[in-house]
Design an enzyme around this catalytic site. Structure first.
Site, PDB file in Angstrom:
ATOM      1  N   CYS A 247      39.439  41.893  36.635  1.00  0.00           N
ATOM      2  CA  CYS A 247      38.036  41.631  36.288  1.00  0.00           C
ATOM      3  C   CYS A 247      37.206  41.774  37.554  1.00  0.00           C
ATOM      4  O   CYS A 247      37.154  42.834  38.163  1.00  0.00           O
ATOM      5  CB  CYS A 247      37.864  40.284  35.611  1.00  0.00           C
ATOM      6  SG  CYS A 247      38.429  38.870  36.569  1.00  0.00           S
ATOM      7  N   ARG A 252      38.678  35.794  35.030  1.00  0.00           N
ATOM      8  CA  ARG A 252      38.664  36.140  33.611  1.00  0.00           C
ATOM      9  C   ARG A 252      39.954  36.879  33.234  1.00  0.00           C
ATOM     10  O   ARG A 252      40.469  36.747  32.124  1.00  0.00           O
ATOM     11  CB  ARG A 252      37.452  37.031  33.289  1.00  0.00           C
ATOM     12  CG  ARG A 252      36.139  36.290  33.239  1.00  0.00           C
ATOM     13  CD  ARG A 252      34.967  37.264  33.080  1.00  0.00           C
ATOM     14  NE  ARG A 252      34.676  37.982  34.310  1.00  0.00           N
ATOM     15  CZ  ARG A 252      33.768  38.961  34.423  1.00  0.00           C
ATOM     16  NH1 ARG A 252      33.087  39.352  33.360  1.00  0.00           N
ATOM     17  NH2 ARG A 252      33.541  39.544  35.575  1.00  0.00           N
TER      18      ARG A 252
END
Lengths: 299, 163
Positions: A247, A252
């Site tokens: 990410c 994430r």
């Protein structure tokens, strides 16, 4: 001694149901010997506003990152963090946090780099616990310091570096950022600060599967069939082949890494924590803009 | 935790910048008097104490300016009564309870800048946010959001006061 796994029927469909606990299970086991609950949030002050009774706070930035080198703490640093938190090598850890468990998944991933045996996520995280009206307290526990062994971090099984990704081009790369970050329209998450990438776009060949496709509205992970439909049917990812997720800084993608590895049972999943803040600043690495995965340059 | 925080650029020009407004100086002193963990508790008090928006803004969120440099969305608006550096100003902030760090930053600015004129706010040094000793308890990256808030406040005030 590890605590028994959560027998909740809705978890049993996942590849590794023992990696998740429900809020019911946690409420029932709070305070038991051998269990430490860890809160890990994006917002460093959220724990202080009220947390699950008995939970300790471990901050990704202040506790798990080395303050000088862009890397995680070493074995000694990690042992100190765990010791302060009252955790031993045998402790069952349940991690929860804000933002659908992004930072909780990130902490779990770092704990596993150090080989901690039993770390689980609270499905639904902080938001679900709160939404269910369960108890939160401002009272911080003061656990007695424990002896935690100095373990060597293993970066070879769950972590990918830039060089690994370069050698992996053409393999199953999963970009979990927002579609605008993937296309190169933006250098950071909508509503988030620009954290210093000089180029926008994605790694050639990467599929775009925003992290939120793994999460339900209430913060819990999607049912297995829904996860399969996103990652395997729509994207055609093969669970028997290796995957690298990335990410912006690796938080994430820890969430997606968890879903692929433990909920869908993909055999070899790595998280590239350098992610876009490294790749988007690197000289002469290939970048693709636009909504398509793009051409993978020949080696 | 009691290491003094360096001001300015470290070139030895200490004291060359304008003195802090008394209310802000008091906030800095309060933070500096505490050890690391207690600084976080004080930040929590500022987060808890951030006043709600007055109705005229609560019903019109579109009037507020977002500060995207903060990790969690915060919105702010300034009011200026008149023009020029002597004009009085007021500040209003809005941030959700699940963003206490950002609320705490806003609370510090609200208290430290309350009752000042436009010119006095514009004279507050941009690096004042680094004098609170918060970098080590919230991380320098997160602290950047407070500097961005102050920057946007100054820009709005300058525009509204015609400076």
């Amino acid at each position: 001694m590890a605590l028994p796994a959560d027998p909740a029927p809705e978890l049993q469909e996942y590849a590794h149901p023992e990696k998740l606990v429900t809020t019911d299970w946690l409420a029932e086991h709070l305070g038991e010997d051998g269990l430490v609950v860890v809160e890990s949030d994006e917002d460093v002050l959220l724990y202080e506003t009220g947390h699950i009774p008995g939970a300790v706070k471990i901050d990704w930035h202040l506790d798990l990152n080395d303050p000088v080198t862009r890397d995680y703490v070493d074995g000694e640093g990690f042992a100190q963090v765990m010791s302060r938190a009252g955790i031993t090598a045998d402790t069952t850890i349940v991690v929860y946090g804000d933002k659908s468990n992004w930072w909780a998944a990130y902490a779990l991933w770092v704990f596993e780099l150090f080989g901690h045996a039993d770390v689980r996520l609270l499905d639904g995280g902080r938001a679900l616990w709160e939404a269910e009206g369960r108890e939160l307290t401002r009272e911080a526990p003061s656990p007695a310091a424990t002896e935690y062994p100095v373990l060597e971090r293993d970066d070879s099984t769950a972590r990918a570096f830039r060089e690994d990704v370069l050698a992996f081009l053409g393999g199953q790369l999963v970009d979990v950022r927002s579609p605008q970050e993937y296309s190169g329209e933006r250098l950071h998450m909508p509503d988030y600060p620009q954290e210093g990438a000089v180029r926008g776009g994605h790694i050639p060949g990467a599929s775009s599967v925003p992290w939120a496709k793994a999460a339900r509205e209430d913060g819990r992970f999607h049912r297995r069939a829904d996860l399969e439909s996103v990652y395997q049917k729509e994207q055609g990812l093969d669970p028997a082949e290796p995957v690298i997720a990335y990410c912006r800084i690796g938080e994430r993608s820890s969430h997606s890494w968890f879903a692929l590895k433990y909920l869908l049972g993909f055999e070899d999943v790595k998280n590239y924590d350098g992610s876009w803040t490294e790749w988007g600043n690197s000289v002469r690495v290939p970048v693709v803009t636009g909504t398509e995965p793009g051409e993978v340059p020949s080696a | 935790m009691t290491t003094p925080i360096a001001h300015g650029d470290g070139s030895g020009a200490d004291g060359a910048s304008a003195p802090l407004p008394p209310a802000f100086a008091q906030v800095v002193e309060d933070f500096q008097a505490l050890a690391g963990r207690d600084r976080l508790q004080l930040l929590l008090e500022f987060a808890d104490g951030l006043p709600d928006l007055p109705e005229r803004y609560a019903d019109h969120p579109e009037l507020l300016e977002p500060v995207p440099e903060c990790q969690t969305p915060i919105f702010l608006i300034t009011e200026v009564d008149g023009e020029g550096e002597q004009a009085p100003m007021r500040l209003f902030f809005s941030a959700p309870p699940e963003a206490p760090t950002t609320r705490g930053f806003a609370g510090i600015l609200a208290e430290g800048l309350e009752g000042l004129t436009v010119g006095e706010v514009l004279a507050v040094p941009a690096d004042v946010t680094e004098t609170l000793g918060l970098a080590e308890v919230v991380s320098p990256l997160r602290l950047r959001g407070m500097g961005a808030m102050l920057g946007r406040i100054k820009r709005q005030l300058g525009e509204k006061a015609g400076i």
